[in-house]
Scaffold this motif. Structure first.
Motif, PDB file in Angstrom:
ATOM      1  N   ALA A   1      10.563   1.523  -0.447  1.00 46.01           N
ATOM      2  CA  ALA A   1      10.013   2.644  -0.407  1.00 46.01           C
ATOM      3  C   ALA A   1       9.638   3.047   0.846  1.00 46.01           C
ATOM      4  O   ALA A   1       9.169   2.244   1.765  1.00 46.01           O
ATOM      5  CB  ALA A   1       8.695   2.750  -1.349  1.00 46.01           C
ATOM      6  N   SER A   2       9.638   4.382   1.199  1.00 49.25           N
ATOM      7  CA  SER A   2       9.097   5.018   2.304  1.00 49.25           C
ATOM      8  C   SER A   2       8.397   6.051   1.975  1.00 49.25           C
ATOM      9  O   SER A   2       8.238   6.453   1.057  1.00 49.25           O
ATOM     10  CB  SER A   2      10.287   5.464   3.203  1.00 49.25           C
ATOM     11  OG  SER A   2      11.141   6.066   2.663  1.00 49.25           O
TER      12      SER A   2
ATOM     13  N   VAL B   1       5.269   3.332  -9.445  1.00 51.43           N
ATOM     14  CA  VAL B   1       5.738   2.554  -8.139  1.00 51.43           C
ATOM     15  C   VAL B   1       5.002   1.456  -7.888  1.00 51.43           C
ATOM     16  O   VAL B   1       3.543   1.542  -7.589  1.00 51.43           O
ATOM     17  CB  VAL B   1       5.706   3.453  -6.942  1.00 51.43           C
ATOM     18  CG1 VAL B   1       6.450   2.726  -5.703  1.00 51.43           C
ATOM     19  CG2 VAL B   1       6.714   4.832  -7.244  1.00 51.43           C
ATOM     20  N   VAL B   2       5.281   0.180  -7.784  1.00 50.93           N
ATOM     21  CA  VAL B   2       4.424  -1.077  -7.638  1.00 50.93           C
ATOM     22  C   VAL B   2       4.964  -1.684  -6.303  1.00 50.93           C
ATOM     23  O   VAL B   2       6.178  -2.211  -6.047  1.00 50.93           O
ATOM     24  CB  VAL B   2       4.530  -1.928  -8.776  1.00 50.93           C
ATOM     25  CG1 VAL B   2       3.677  -2.994  -8.511  1.00 50.93           C
ATOM     26  CG2 VAL B   2       4.271  -1.259 -10.143  1.00 50.93           C
TER      27      VAL B   2
ATOM     28  N   ARG C   1      -0.247  -3.264  -5.505  1.00 54.84           N
ATOM     29  CA  ARG C   1      -1.046  -1.975  -5.750  1.00 54.84           C
ATOM     30  C   ARG C   1       0.194  -0.997  -6.287  1.00 54.84           C
ATOM     31  O   ARG C   1       1.458  -1.010  -6.130  1.00 54.84           O
ATOM     32  CB  ARG C   1      -1.299  -1.387  -4.412  1.00 54.84           C
ATOM     33  CG  ARG C   1      -2.461  -2.063  -3.995  1.00 54.84           C
ATOM     34  CD  ARG C   1      -2.946  -1.266  -2.326  1.00 54.84           C
ATOM     35  NE  ARG C   1      -4.149  -1.988  -1.898  1.00 54.84           N
ATOM     36  CZ  ARG C   1      -4.791  -1.405  -1.112  1.00 54.84           C
ATOM     37  NH1 ARG C   1      -4.984  -0.169  -0.849  1.00 54.84           N
ATOM     38  NH2 ARG C   1      -5.961  -2.267  -0.592  1.00 54.84           N
ATOM     39  N   SER C   2      -0.421  -0.147  -7.235  1.00 55.02           N
ATOM     40  CA  SER C   2       0.789   0.970  -7.741  1.00 55.02           C
ATOM     41  C   SER C   2      -0.054   2.358  -7.860  1.00 55.02           C
ATOM     42  O   SER C   2      -1.073   2.436  -7.571  1.00 55.02           O
ATOM     43  CB  SER C   2       0.846   0.250  -9.153  1.00 55.02           C
ATOM     44  OG  SER C   2      -0.401   0.475 -10.106  1.00 55.02           O
TER      45      SER C   2
ATOM     46  N   LEU D   1      10.144   0.140  -9.319  1.00 52.11           N
ATOM     47  CA  LEU D   1       9.805   1.490 -10.150  1.00 52.11           C
ATOM     48  C   LEU D   1      10.154   1.329 -11.589  1.00 52.11           C
ATOM     49  O   LEU D   1      11.061   0.652 -12.213  1.00 52.11           O
ATOM     50  CB  LEU D   1      11.013   2.525  -9.873  1.00 52.11           C
ATOM     51  CG  LEU D   1      11.277   2.935  -8.208  1.00 52.11           C
ATOM     52  CD1 LEU D   1      12.263   3.801  -8.244  1.00 52.11           C
ATOM     53  CD2 LEU D   1       9.986   3.106  -7.783  1.00 52.11           C
ATOM     54  N   TYR D   2       8.823   1.628 -12.574  1.00 52.70           N
ATOM     55  CA  TYR D   2       8.830   1.905 -13.779  1.00 52.70           C
ATOM     56  C   TYR D   2       9.007   3.270 -14.523  1.00 52.70           C
ATOM     57  O   TYR D   2       8.144   4.212 -13.806  1.00 52.70           O
ATOM     58  CB  TYR D   2       7.787   1.025 -14.202  1.00 52.70           C
ATOM     59  CG  TYR D   2       7.666  -0.582 -14.012  1.00 52.70           C
ATOM     60  CD1 TYR D   2       8.265  -1.590 -14.617  1.00 52.70           C
ATOM     61  CD2 TYR D   2       7.277  -0.824 -12.553  1.00 52.70           C
ATOM     62  CE1 TYR D   2       8.348  -2.718 -14.463  1.00 52.70           C
ATOM     63  CE2 TYR D   2       7.149  -2.215 -12.229  1.00 52.70           C
ATOM     64  CZ  TYR D   2       7.748  -3.153 -13.051  1.00 52.70           C
ATOM     65  OH  TYR D   2       7.756  -4.595 -12.807  1.00 52.70           O
TER      66      TYR D   2
END
Length: 153
Positions: free
Chosen positions: A45-46, A83-84, A90-91, A130-131
């Protein structure tokens, strides 16, 4: 004639046995799928650079660094993602409103406020999973449009 009836009965018995096994296999598959129901993908992730603030996203919305939004290459606009950060657990929940990122290995770009919550501002990148959110997108939209002053807790 008797042989024909026996043959048909045996044949039907075999078919029903196979069907029962196929059904059990489908149940096993369904159970495995439900265990990972919300999981979508894993990657880097960015977050959006400040120069993109206020610019139109692919959905037509203007990028607001104070809203929990994200860019994903394929998911429909409005999709809620959890997003984890795999490095610190952290999410954050974000709403997809843009396309991207277009860098190999990256799966999502998040807004500045989401990046802060994930603790990826200093590093710039983080390994994430990602969930799908448990929250409905419409509820997420209402929650995210609340001014910052009323979020104090």
């Amino acid at each position: 004639m008797r042989r024909l009836l026996v043959g048909v009965s045996v044949g039907l018995g075999l078919l029903s046995g196979c069907a029962a096994r196929a059904t059990r296999g489908d149940e096993d598959t369904a159970e495995r799928a439900s265990a990972t129901r919300g999981y979508l993908e894993e990657g880097l992730a960015s977050y959006y650079a400040d120069r993109y603030n206020g610019r139109a996203t692919a959905s037509g919305e203007k990028l607001d660094p104070k809203k929990y939004t994200a860019a994903h290459p394929k998911l429909p606009f409005g999709t809620c993602l959890k997003v984890v950060n795999m490095e610190n657990n952290r999410s954050v929940e974000v709403r997809v409103n843009d396309r991207g990122p277009y860098v190999k290995g990256r799966v999502v770009d998040v807004s500045h406020v989401a990046a802060k919550k994930l603790d990826l501002l200093d590093k710039g990148l983080a390994r994430v999973r990602l969930y799908r959110c448990a929250t409905r997108t419409s509820q997420l939209d209402v929650q995210l449009d609340v001014p910052n002053e009323s979020r104090a807790g």
